[in-house]
Design a protein around this motif. Structure first.
Motif, PDB file in Angstrom:
ATOM      1  N   GLU A  55      10.965   0.220  -5.062  1.00  0.00           N
ATOM      2  CA  GLU A  55      12.058   1.178  -4.992  1.00  0.00           C
ATOM      3  C   GLU A  55      12.581   1.406  -6.402  1.00  0.00           C
ATOM      4  O   GLU A  55      12.556   0.511  -7.243  1.00  0.00           O
ATOM      5  CB  GLU A  55      13.196   0.666  -4.105  1.00  0.00           C
ATOM      6  CG  GLU A  55      12.815   0.547  -2.634  1.00  0.00           C
ATOM      7  CD  GLU A  55      14.002   0.122  -1.777  1.00  0.00           C
ATOM      8  OE1 GLU A  55      15.014  -0.301  -2.358  1.00  0.00           O
ATOM      9  OE2 GLU A  55      13.910   0.221  -0.552  1.00  0.00           O
ATOM     10  N   PHE A  56      13.063   2.601  -6.668  1.00  0.00           N
ATOM     11  CA  PHE A  56      13.648   2.875  -7.972  1.00  0.00           C
ATOM     12  C   PHE A  56      14.884   3.735  -7.774  1.00  0.00           C
ATOM     13  O   PHE A  56      14.920   4.605  -6.918  1.00  0.00           O
ATOM     14  CB  PHE A  56      12.655   3.543  -8.926  1.00  0.00           C
ATOM     15  CG  PHE A  56      11.986   4.771  -8.376  1.00  0.00           C
ATOM     16  CD1 PHE A  56      12.539   6.021  -8.556  1.00  0.00           C
ATOM     17  CD2 PHE A  56      10.809   4.655  -7.653  1.00  0.00           C
ATOM     18  CE1 PHE A  56      11.915   7.151  -8.054  1.00  0.00           C
ATOM     19  CE2 PHE A  56      10.177   5.787  -7.148  1.00  0.00           C
ATOM     20  CZ  PHE A  56      10.734   7.030  -7.347  1.00  0.00           C
ATOM     21  N   SER A  57      15.889   3.476  -8.597  1.00  0.00           N
ATOM     22  CA  SER A  57      17.149   4.203  -8.498  1.00  0.00           C
ATOM     23  C   SER A  57      17.071   5.490  -9.302  1.00  0.00           C
ATOM     24  O   SER A  57      16.310   5.609 -10.257  1.00  0.00           O
ATOM     25  CB  SER A  57      18.309   3.342  -9.011  1.00  0.00           C
ATOM     26  OG  SER A  57      18.430   2.172  -8.234  1.00  0.00           O
ATOM     27  N   VAL A  58      17.874   6.475  -8.920  1.00  0.00           N
ATOM     28  CA  VAL A  58      17.925   7.740  -9.629  1.00  0.00           C
ATOM     29  C   VAL A  58      18.453   7.501 -11.038  1.00  0.00           C
ATOM     30  O   VAL A  58      19.528   6.944 -11.227  1.00  0.00           O
ATOM     31  CB  VAL A  58      18.826   8.742  -8.882  1.00  0.00           C
ATOM     32  CG1 VAL A  58      18.939  10.031  -9.667  1.00  0.00           C
ATOM     33  CG2 VAL A  58      18.296   8.991  -7.481  1.00  0.00           C
ATOM     34  N   ALA A 103       0.820  -1.219   0.000  1.00  0.00           N
ATOM     35  CA  ALA A 103       0.000   0.000   0.000  1.00  0.00           C
ATOM     36  C   ALA A 103       0.851   1.264   0.000  1.00  0.00           C
ATOM     37  O   ALA A 103       0.331   2.349  -0.267  1.00  0.00           O
ATOM     38  CB  ALA A 103      -0.926   0.007   1.215  1.00  0.00           C
ATOM     39  N   LEU A 104       2.154   1.151   0.290  1.00  0.00           N
ATOM     40  CA  LEU A 104       3.009   2.339   0.361  1.00  0.00           C
ATOM     41  C   LEU A 104       3.460   2.770  -1.030  1.00  0.00           C
ATOM     42  O   LEU A 104       3.643   1.942  -1.915  1.00  0.00           O
ATOM     43  CB  LEU A 104       4.232   2.052   1.236  1.00  0.00           C
ATOM     44  CG  LEU A 104       3.967   1.749   2.706  1.00  0.00           C
ATOM     45  CD1 LEU A 104       5.277   1.444   3.418  1.00  0.00           C
ATOM     46  CD2 LEU A 104       3.253   2.904   3.382  1.00  0.00           C
ATOM     47  N   PRO A 105       3.654   4.076  -1.243  1.00  0.00           N
ATOM     48  CA  PRO A 105       4.153   4.543  -2.541  1.00  0.00           C
ATOM     49  C   PRO A 105       5.608   4.158  -2.741  1.00  0.00           C
ATOM     50  O   PRO A 105       6.311   3.780  -1.799  1.00  0.00           O
ATOM     51  CB  PRO A 105       3.995   6.063  -2.442  1.00  0.00           C
ATOM     52  CG  PRO A 105       4.053   6.352  -0.980  1.00  0.00           C
ATOM     53  CD  PRO A 105       3.393   5.178  -0.308  1.00  0.00           C
ATOM     54  N   ALA A 106       6.064   4.262  -3.991  1.00  0.00           N
ATOM     55  CA  ALA A 106       7.444   3.928  -4.309  1.00  0.00           C
ATOM     56  C   ALA A 106       8.405   4.870  -3.605  1.00  0.00           C
ATOM     57  O   ALA A 106       8.091   6.028  -3.335  1.00  0.00           O
ATOM     58  CB  ALA A 106       7.670   3.995  -5.818  1.00  0.00           C
ATOM     59  N   GLN A 107       9.603   4.378  -3.315  1.00  0.00           N
ATOM     60  CA  GLN A 107      10.614   5.170  -2.637  1.00  0.00           C
ATOM     61  C   GLN A 107      11.854   5.270  -3.507  1.00  0.00           C
ATOM     62  O   GLN A 107      12.373   4.258  -3.979  1.00  0.00           O
ATOM     63  CB  GLN A 107      10.973   4.522  -1.300  1.00  0.00           C
ATOM     64  CG  GLN A 107      12.086   5.226  -0.545  1.00  0.00           C
ATOM     65  CD  GLN A 107      11.701   6.635  -0.151  1.00  0.00           C
ATOM     66  OE1 GLN A 107      10.707   6.836   0.530  1.00  0.00           O
ATOM     67  NE2 GLN A 107      12.470   7.613  -0.587  1.00  0.00           N
ATOM     68  N   ARG A 108      12.332   6.490  -3.732  1.00  0.00           N
ATOM     69  CA  ARG A 108      13.550   6.689  -4.511  1.00  0.00           C
ATOM     70  C   ARG A 108      14.764   6.346  -3.646  1.00  0.00           C
ATOM     71  O   ARG A 108      14.833   6.718  -2.474  1.00  0.00           O
ATOM     72  CB  ARG A 108      13.644   8.136  -4.989  1.00  0.00           C
ATOM     73  CG  ARG A 108      14.832   8.427  -5.896  1.00  0.00           C
ATOM     74  CD  ARG A 108      14.843   9.889  -6.301  1.00  0.00           C
ATOM     75  NE  ARG A 108      13.693  10.215  -7.117  1.00  0.00           N
ATOM     76  CZ  ARG A 108      13.643  10.046  -8.441  1.00  0.00           C
ATOM     77  NH1 ARG A 108      14.693   9.551  -9.073  1.00  0.00           N
ATOM     78  NH2 ARG A 108      12.569  10.379  -9.124  1.00  0.00           N
ATOM     79  N   VAL A 109      15.727   5.635  -4.216  1.00  0.00           N
ATOM     80  CA  VAL A 109      16.953   5.278  -3.505  1.00  0.00           C
ATOM     81  C   VAL A 109      18.152   5.637  -4.366  1.00  0.00           C
ATOM     82  O   VAL A 109      18.060   5.742  -5.587  1.00  0.00           O
ATOM     83  CB  VAL A 109      16.997   3.768  -3.158  1.00  0.00           C
ATOM     84  CG1 VAL A 109      15.857   3.391  -2.221  1.00  0.00           C
ATOM     85  CG2 VAL A 109      16.940   2.910  -4.414  1.00  0.00           C
ATOM     86  N   ASP A 110      19.313   5.831  -3.703  1.00  0.00           N
ATOM     87  CA  ASP A 110      20.538   6.060  -4.460  1.00  0.00           C
ATOM     88  C   ASP A 110      21.221   4.723  -4.724  1.00  0.00           C
ATOM     89  O   ASP A 110      20.677   3.657  -4.437  1.00  0.00           O
ATOM     90  CB  ASP A 110      21.452   7.046  -3.736  1.00  0.00           C
ATOM     91  CG  ASP A 110      21.934   6.532  -2.380  1.00  0.00           C
ATOM     92  OD1 ASP A 110      21.803   5.321  -2.098  1.00  0.00           O
ATOM     93  OD2 ASP A 110      22.437   7.348  -1.585  1.00  0.00           O
ATOM     94  N   SER A 111      22.432   4.759  -5.285  1.00  0.00           N
ATOM     95  CA  SER A 111      23.124   3.527  -5.664  1.00  0.00           C
ATOM     96  C   SER A 111      23.479   2.661  -4.470  1.00  0.00           C
ATOM     97  O   SER A 111      23.755   1.472  -4.624  1.00  0.00           O
ATOM     98  CB  SER A 111      24.391   3.869  -6.453  1.00  0.00           C
ATOM     99  OG  SER A 111      25.260   4.699  -5.674  1.00  0.00           O
ATOM    100  N   VAL A 138      11.884   5.061 -18.404  1.00  0.00           N
ATOM    101  CA  VAL A 138      10.453   4.966 -18.133  1.00  0.00           C
ATOM    102  C   VAL A 138      10.079   5.998 -17.076  1.00  0.00           C
ATOM    103  O   VAL A 138      10.768   6.131 -16.068  1.00  0.00           O
ATOM    104  CB  VAL A 138      10.091   3.547 -17.641  1.00  0.00           C
ATOM    105  CG1 VAL A 138       8.601   3.456 -17.319  1.00  0.00           C
ATOM    106  CG2 VAL A 138      10.471   2.521 -18.699  1.00  0.00           C
ATOM    107  N   PRO A 139       8.991   6.757 -17.275  1.00  0.00           N
ATOM    108  CA  PRO A 139       8.593   7.740 -16.259  1.00  0.00           C
ATOM    109  C   PRO A 139       8.418   7.101 -14.899  1.00  0.00           C
ATOM    110  O   PRO A 139       7.913   5.981 -14.789  1.00  0.00           O
ATOM    111  CB  PRO A 139       7.259   8.269 -16.802  1.00  0.00           C
ATOM    112  CG  PRO A 139       7.313   8.021 -18.267  1.00  0.00           C
ATOM    113  CD  PRO A 139       8.112   6.763 -18.438  1.00  0.00           C
ATOM    114  N   THR A 140       8.837   7.797 -13.861  1.00  0.00           N
ATOM    115  CA  THR A 140       8.761   7.284 -12.510  1.00  0.00           C
ATOM    116  C   THR A 140       7.345   6.840 -12.181  1.00  0.00           C
ATOM    117  O   THR A 140       6.390   7.576 -12.364  1.00  0.00           O
ATOM    118  CB  THR A 140       9.196   8.380 -11.521  1.00  0.00           C
ATOM    119  OG1 THR A 140      10.555   8.700 -11.768  1.00  0.00           O
ATOM    120  CG2 THR A 140       9.036   7.898 -10.095  1.00  0.00           C
ATOM    121  N   GLY A 141       7.218   5.608 -11.712  1.00  0.00           N
ATOM    122  CA  GLY A 141       5.937   5.146 -11.226  1.00  0.00           C
ATOM    123  C   GLY A 141       5.065   4.446 -12.244  1.00  0.00           C
ATOM    124  O   GLY A 141       3.911   4.147 -11.972  1.00  0.00           O
TER     125      GLY A 141
END
Length: 342
Positions: free
Chosen positions: A298-301, A253-261, A306-309
């Protein structure tokens, strides 16, 4: 975490599946790019679902629009704003139900909770026949059936041709029970003698043909004769493990979280943030969080174009249909294949 590419016959004891990580946007955990011109009735039961469509949504960019949504027994006021960004984005919220404001007294709020027809889908249609549409699903977003608000919904093209709100499939705004706590899926290499509940596992150490990096795999052992196919949360039976990858228990249920390398939670500026997006001094990763606080996505910078999300399609689904003495089905690109147990 979505699953794709069945590698062995689904009727056997083991199913090997590639693992990949999708991204997500807004407050929903399902965002799909679809071809053509999807409508509310094409996405849900057309005898129940109701629709409001604005065929000129960007006529007043940045200025809120209000519209009355009608349903059996009442009306509700929906406010939405389209922003002239590139690509365009949209925010929206239900403001009133039967004249009762969302932020009114406790009595009004209780009446709102019982009466609201939550939004089940929104559809943003791009300009031009070949650009398709982006659908935001709210079946269980933020632990509720449907949604009463969302923001930063991103259109699939540079121009927005139509914005559609689909509602009426759910009545009321009723919190769901929190999910059961599950342990992380163990690594196959960590199991005694590399066994997955009596089945030996040897994880690949190289890519196909001995070239490249080894595949990331999720391996599932299904008992064809046991209730729930042997997946019983009340036992310690291990029915799945991973090769060359890690799958942690998480909250869908939580939204995606951006993470670094390094896997640290960050914002668009690269600053360290907590799971709620608040800037902090010390970085945290998924390892620092409980299942309830850990996002599944999770998605990396700058990881891809592809557009985020956006998940372009949910490509694969495996289902244990009937048990014991069951049959199993899997679906790839809308084609369902089933195997019976005789």
């Amino acid at each position: 975490m979505k699953l794709s590419n069945l590698l062995t016959a689904a009727g056997t004891s083991l199913i090997f599946i590639f693992v990949f990580t999708p991204a997500q946007a807004t407050s929903t955990n399902v965002v799909l790019d679809l071809e053509g011109n999807p409508t509310c009735s094409s996405l849900g039961p057309n005898t129940q679902i109701l629709e409001f469509r604005d065929s000129n949504p960007d006529s007043s960019p940045g200025i809120p629009k209000q519209v009355t949504l009608n349903f059996e027994g009442g009306t509700q006021l929906l406010e939405y704003t389209v922003f002239n960004t590139t690509p365009p984005t949209m925010d929206w919220a239900i403001k009133e139900v039967n004249g009762n404001p969302v932020d009114g007294t406790e009595e009004q709020q209780a009446l709102f909770n019982q009466s609201v027809r939550t939004i089940n889908y929104t559809i943003l249609k791009a300009q031009g026949g070949n650009n398709g549409a982006r659908v935001f699903h709210f079946g269980a977003a933020a632990n509720f059936d449907g949604a009463i608000a969302d923001e930063n919904e991103e259109a699939p093209g540079s121009n927005l041709a139509a914005a559609t709100f689909c509602y009426g499939l759910t009545t009321g705004f009723i919190p769901q029970q929190p999910p059961i706590e599950f342990a992380d899926i163990p690594a196959c290499e960590e199991l005694t003698n590399s066994e997955l509940f009596t089945t030996g596992i040897i994880c690949p150490t190289t890519g196909p043909g001995g070239v490249g990096d080894p595949e990331e795999q999720l391996i599932i052992n299904m008992s064809l004769n046991d209730p729930r196919f042997g997946f019983d949360v009340n036992t310690d039976t291990i029915r799945a493990c991973t090769c060359n990858s890690e799958l942690k228990a998480c909250n869908p249920a939580l939204p995606a979280q951006r993470v670094d390398s390094n896997g640290n939670y960050v914002n668009d500026l690269g600053q360290f943030v907590d799971q709620n997006g608040m800037v902090i001094i010390d970085p945290i990763t998924a390892d620092d969080l409980s299942q309830q606080d850990r996002t599944c996505l999770e998605f990396s910078v700058g990881s891809d174009g592809v557009p985020t999300g956006v998940n372009e399609r949910v490509p694969f689904h495996v289902e244990g249909v009937e048990n014991p003495d069951s049959y199993i089905c899997y679906t790839i690109d809308g084609v369902r294949t089933c195997y019976g147990h005789y």
